[in-house]
Design a protein around this motif. Structure first.
Motif, PDB file in Angstrom:
ATOM      1  N   GLU A 261      18.190 -14.035  22.341  1.00  0.00           N
ATOM      2  CA  GLU A 261      19.088 -12.993  22.833  1.00  0.00           C
ATOM      3  C   GLU A 261      18.240 -11.915  23.499  1.00  0.00           C
ATOM      4  N   ARG A 262      18.465 -11.685  24.760  1.00  0.00           N
ATOM      5  CA  ARG A 262      17.664 -10.707  25.497  1.00  0.00           C
ATOM      6  C   ARG A 262      17.949  -9.301  24.982  1.00  0.00           C
ATOM      7  N   GLN A 263      16.900  -8.594  24.621  1.00  0.00           N
ATOM      8  CA  GLN A 263      17.043  -7.242  24.093  1.00  0.00           C
ATOM      9  C   GLN A 263      17.541  -6.297  25.184  1.00  0.00           C
ATOM     10  N   GLN A 264      18.472  -5.439  24.822  1.00  0.00           N
ATOM     11  CA  GLN A 264      18.971  -4.453  25.781  1.00  0.00           C
ATOM     12  C   GLN A 264      17.866  -3.496  26.190  1.00  0.00           C
ATOM     13  N   GLU A 265      17.923  -3.027  27.404  1.00  0.00           N
ATOM     14  CA  GLU A 265      16.960  -2.052  27.879  1.00  0.00           C
ATOM     15  C   GLU A 265      17.683  -0.758  28.227  1.00  0.00           C
ATOM     16  N   GLY A 266      16.954   0.352  28.210  1.00  0.00           N
ATOM     17  CA  GLY A 266      17.539   1.640  28.550  1.00  0.00           C
ATOM     18  C   GLY A 266      18.188   2.303  27.342  1.00  0.00           C
ATOM     19  N   PHE A 267      18.900   3.369  27.618  1.00  0.00           N
ATOM     20  CA  PHE A 267      19.434   4.209  26.548  1.00  0.00           C
ATOM     21  C   PHE A 267      20.582   3.560  25.778  1.00  0.00           C
ATOM     22  N   LEU A 268      21.266   2.596  26.372  1.00  0.00           N
ATOM     23  CA  LEU A 268      22.380   1.951  25.684  1.00  0.00           C
ATOM     24  C   LEU A 268      21.941   1.198  24.439  1.00  0.00           C
ATOM     25  N   VAL A 269      20.681   0.770  24.401  1.00  0.00           N
ATOM     26  CA  VAL A 269      20.192   0.036  23.244  1.00  0.00           C
ATOM     27  C   VAL A 269      20.261   0.888  21.975  1.00  0.00           C
ATOM     28  N   LEU A 270      20.215   2.201  22.129  1.00  0.00           N
ATOM     29  CA  LEU A 270      20.259   3.104  20.971  1.00  0.00           C
ATOM     30  C   LEU A 270      21.608   3.065  20.270  1.00  0.00           C
ATOM     31  N   PHE A 271      22.617   2.528  20.948  1.00  0.00           N
ATOM     32  CA  PHE A 271      23.968   2.534  20.389  1.00  0.00           C
ATOM     33  C   PHE A 271      24.467   1.132  20.044  1.00  0.00           C
ATOM     34  N   ASN A 272      23.562   0.147  20.010  1.00  0.00           N
ATOM     35  CA  ASN A 272      24.013  -1.174  19.566  1.00  0.00           C
ATOM     36  C   ASN A 272      24.094  -1.187  18.046  1.00  0.00           C
ATOM     37  N   LYS A 273      24.539  -2.282  17.478  1.00  0.00           N
ATOM     38  CA  LYS A 273      24.808  -2.312  16.037  1.00  0.00           C
ATOM     39  C   LYS A 273      23.545  -2.152  15.191  1.00  0.00           C
ATOM     40  N   THR A 274      22.386  -2.493  15.758  1.00  0.00           N
ATOM     41  CA  THR A 274      21.140  -2.349  15.011  1.00  0.00           C
ATOM     42  C   THR A 274      20.720  -0.892  14.867  1.00  0.00           C
ATOM     43  N   TYR A 275      20.873  -0.117  15.935  1.00  0.00           N
ATOM     44  CA  TYR A 275      20.323   1.236  15.955  1.00  0.00           C
ATOM     45  C   TYR A 275      21.367   2.344  15.905  1.00  0.00           C
ATOM     46  N   LEU A 276      22.654   2.024  15.936  1.00  0.00           N
ATOM     47  CA  LEU A 276      23.693   3.058  16.016  1.00  0.00           C
ATOM     48  C   LEU A 276      23.608   4.054  14.870  1.00  0.00           C
ATOM     49  N   SER A 277      23.514   3.584  13.636  1.00  0.00           N
ATOM     50  CA  SER A 277      23.479   4.501  12.495  1.00  0.00           C
ATOM     51  C   SER A 277      22.241   5.395  12.547  1.00  0.00           C
ATOM     52  N   ARG A 278      21.119   4.835  12.974  1.00  0.00           N
ATOM     53  CA  ARG A 278      19.894   5.626  13.088  1.00  0.00           C
ATOM     54  C   ARG A 278      20.053   6.700  14.167  1.00  0.00           C
ATOM     55  N   THR A 279      20.689   6.327  15.266  1.00  0.00           N
ATOM     56  CA  THR A 279      20.896   7.272  16.361  1.00  0.00           C
ATOM     57  C   THR A 279      21.830   8.398  15.937  1.00  0.00           C
ATOM     58  N   ILE A 280      22.878   8.076  15.177  1.00  0.00           N
ATOM     59  CA  ILE A 280      23.806   9.104  14.699  1.00  0.00           C
ATOM     60  C   ILE A 280      23.075  10.116  13.837  1.00  0.00           C
ATOM     61  N   VAL A 281      22.256   9.629  12.891  1.00  0.00           N
ATOM     62  CA  VAL A 281      21.507  10.540  12.021  1.00  0.00           C
ATOM     63  C   VAL A 281      20.543  11.389  12.842  1.00  0.00           C
ATOM     64  N   SER A 282      19.853  10.771  13.787  1.00  0.00           N
ATOM     65  CA  SER A 282      18.908  11.521  14.625  1.00  0.00           C
ATOM     66  C   SER A 282      19.614  12.609  15.422  1.00  0.00           C
ATOM     67  N   ILE A 283      20.784  12.284  15.968  1.00  0.00           N
ATOM     68  CA  ILE A 283      21.541  13.276  16.737  1.00  0.00           C
ATOM     69  C   ILE A 283      21.951  14.448  15.840  1.00  0.00           C
ATOM     70  N   VAL A 284      22.441  14.142  14.633  1.00  0.00           N
ATOM     71  CA  VAL A 284      22.844  15.198  13.695  1.00  0.00           C
ATOM     72  C   VAL A 284      21.658  16.099  13.364  1.00  0.00           C
ATOM     73  N   ILE A 285      20.505  15.488  13.098  1.00  0.00           N
ATOM     74  CA  ILE A 285      19.303  16.267  12.774  1.00  0.00           C
ATOM     75  C   ILE A 285      18.915  17.167  13.939  1.00  0.00           C
ATOM     76  N   HIS A 286      18.890  16.618  15.145  1.00  0.00           N
ATOM     77  CA  HIS A 286      18.414  17.373  16.307  1.00  0.00           C
ATOM     78  C   HIS A 286      19.378  18.498  16.695  1.00  0.00           C
ATOM     79  N   ILE A 287      20.666  18.263  16.603  1.00  0.00           N
ATOM     80  CA  ILE A 287      21.622  19.341  16.892  1.00  0.00           C
ATOM     81  C   ILE A 287      21.511  20.440  15.845  1.00  0.00           C
TER      82      ILE A 287
END
Length: 488
Positions: A261-287
């Motif tokens: 399965e070809r890995q997504q490239e660019g910023f959309l990869v941050l919101f796939n099922k593997t990284y979505l929860s991590r991205t949400i936490v990071s966004i909460v921390i940074h805001i």
């Protein structure tokens, strides 16, 4: 730890990116790899110094160029807008063309912009120069965090988490140096030339950037982990030999990755099922950090003068003292605890203490006597100390260690762009809130301390320091790699 001679005598075969990651994690700190860490931290110093310079000097800029409130806002926010552009651009370029080239380009850009800003003949030149400086700052942080992570071992003393957390004391050291220079110039400059203060402090920021440019050839190299992830095993082996004194050799010059399965490239990869929860936490921390930091750290001189009625000299010296005694020492503690405790627990402790400090500050209001004044200053110190060891340090540990090398620049850049947007909003609304709500603004800002406690403590419990994400991803890729030599 192995000696240089032992490392050079033992031959290490490299067959995959995972072999490179394993060697870096095992032998980080050998050779001149530590020098790369310090160069990356100097980059962070430059970023922090640059963002601090006008937190006090903005009043002089307003007076010199006779700025209206609207133009004052444009000058103050120019660098923040630049960082947003730089974060997005820098994160993408860091993953696309490599750490070294992006780092050096951003240092050159910074030197030029800092000198132009310091000699700006009018406000429009200053705005443009500050915007370009912001781009440089935004580009720098993703690449600096990548260097700190990819030249460090995963566990033990001076591990990835500790070195990433070191960005925070370096940040506050730069802030303290900035206010130290302002304080020195306050006494050294003749009264008729006191308006030179903001210009001199801006130009000084170019000095460490010039240092990096001059010594880059001796110490700075490309990240071997990034090279390996690009398929360049021979290049990665060369860096390991030159930077770590590891006798590493690639069995094949390059590898071609054939993934199911070809890995997504660019910023959309941050919101796939593997990284979505991590991205949400990071966004909460940074805001959360952005709104709190802008309120307490950036507007600290305004808080002291507006609510505590301090004079100019007391404002400068108190700001410097609070940064050194609380923020910087908290940052040093953050380096220590980052290598011994999980990121999630350190974050929770820091946010809880900040919530307490903000609620007490709101309760005190404008101090009616000296006891309450000292208590209020103590609470400001507690907030700065908590920021130093907790959210301030961990806000970069979390996204850097949550995303693998292939998308690390994009991940850090995106989250820093979120910080920039939040800071821009905060810089616009906070003066209004301070005018309308006075010290009750601390109660409003306390919301940004309690929300991450709820999210990290109860909703999403992902821990980035539990396992090396580079090793995990690369082990998965190893199963899908077909190696072949590239003919000359």
């Amino acid at each position: 730890m192995s000696s240089v001679s032992e490392l050079e005598s033992q031959r290490y075969e490299i067959n995959s990116p995972n072999d490179v990651s394993s060697l870096v994690s095992k032998f980080a700190g050998q050779g001149k790899s530590n020098k790369v860490i310090w160069l990356a931290l100097i980059g962070v110093f430059i970023d922090a110094y640059d963002l601090t310079t006008l937190s006090f000097g903005i009043d002089q800029v307003v007076e010199e160029f006779s700025l209206t409130p609207v133009m004052t806002g444009v000058v103050a926010s120019a660098i923040i807008c630049g960082t947003i552009v730089g974060n997005i651009l820098g994160g993408w370029l860091t993953d696309k063309i490599g750490r070294y080239r992006v780092f050096m380009a951003d240092m050159v850009l910074f030197v030029i912009a800092a000198i132009v800003a310091g000699f700006a003949p009018n406000v429009w030149v200053l705005i443009l120069a500050r915007f370009i400086m912001g781009i440089s700052v935004g580009v720098d942080l993703p690449v600096a965090m990548s260097y700190l992570s990819e030249f460090s071992k995963f566990s033990g003393k001076s591990n990835k988490a500790a070195r990433l957390a070191a960005w925070c004391p370096m940040w506050y050291a730069a802030s303290s140096v900035c206010f130290g220079i302002v304080l020195a110039l306050y006494f050294l400059l003749p009264p008729e030339h006191i308006n030179w203060l903001w210009r001199a402090s801006l130009i000084f920021g170019a000095v460490p950037a010039l240092l990096i440019i001059f010594i880059r050839g001796k110490y700075l190299t490309e990240s071997p982990i990034w090279l390996a992830n690009q398929g360049d095993l021979a290049g990665a082996a060369k860096v390991l030999r030159e930077s770590y004194h590891i006798n590493a050799h690639a069995n094949v010059a390059r590898v071609e990755k054939k993934q199911i399965e070809r890995q997504q490239e660019g910023f959309l990869v941050l919101f796939n099922k593997t990284y979505l929860s991590r991205t949400i936490v990071s966004i909460v921390i940074h805001i959360s950090v952005a709104f709190q930091y802008t309120t307490i750290a950036f507007f600290l001189p305004s808080i002291l003068s507006r609510f505590f009625h301090t004079d100019v000299l007391t404002t400068i010296s108190t700001t410097l003292g609070l940064n050194l005694l609380f923020a910087f020492t908290g940052g040093l503690l953050g380096v220590y605890v980052a290598s011994r405790f999980t990121s999630r627990h350190v974050l929770l402790a820091g946010f809880v203490l900040q919530f307490i400090a903000l609620v007490v500050l709101a309760w005190i209001g404008q101090p009616a006597n000296s006891v309450l004044l000292y208590l209020a200053i103590g609470m400001l110190g507690l907030w700065l100390f908590s920021e130093g060891f907790g959210p301030g340090a961990q806000m970069m540990v979390y996204p850097t260690m949550a995303y693998p090398a292939s998308i690390r620049g994009v991940g850090v850049g995106f989250n820093r762009a979120v910080t920039g947007v939040a800071q821009a909003i905060a810089m616009f609304v906070l003066p209004i809130w301070m005018a309308n709500y006075k010290t009750d603004v601390f109660l409003i800002i306390s919301i940004f301390a309690i929300v991450p406690v709820i999210v990290i403590g109860f909703l999403i419990k992902y821990e980035p320091t539990k396992q090396d994400v580079d090793a995990v991803i690369e082990k998965d890729l190893d199963k899908k790699i077909v190696g072949h030599a590239i003919p000359d």
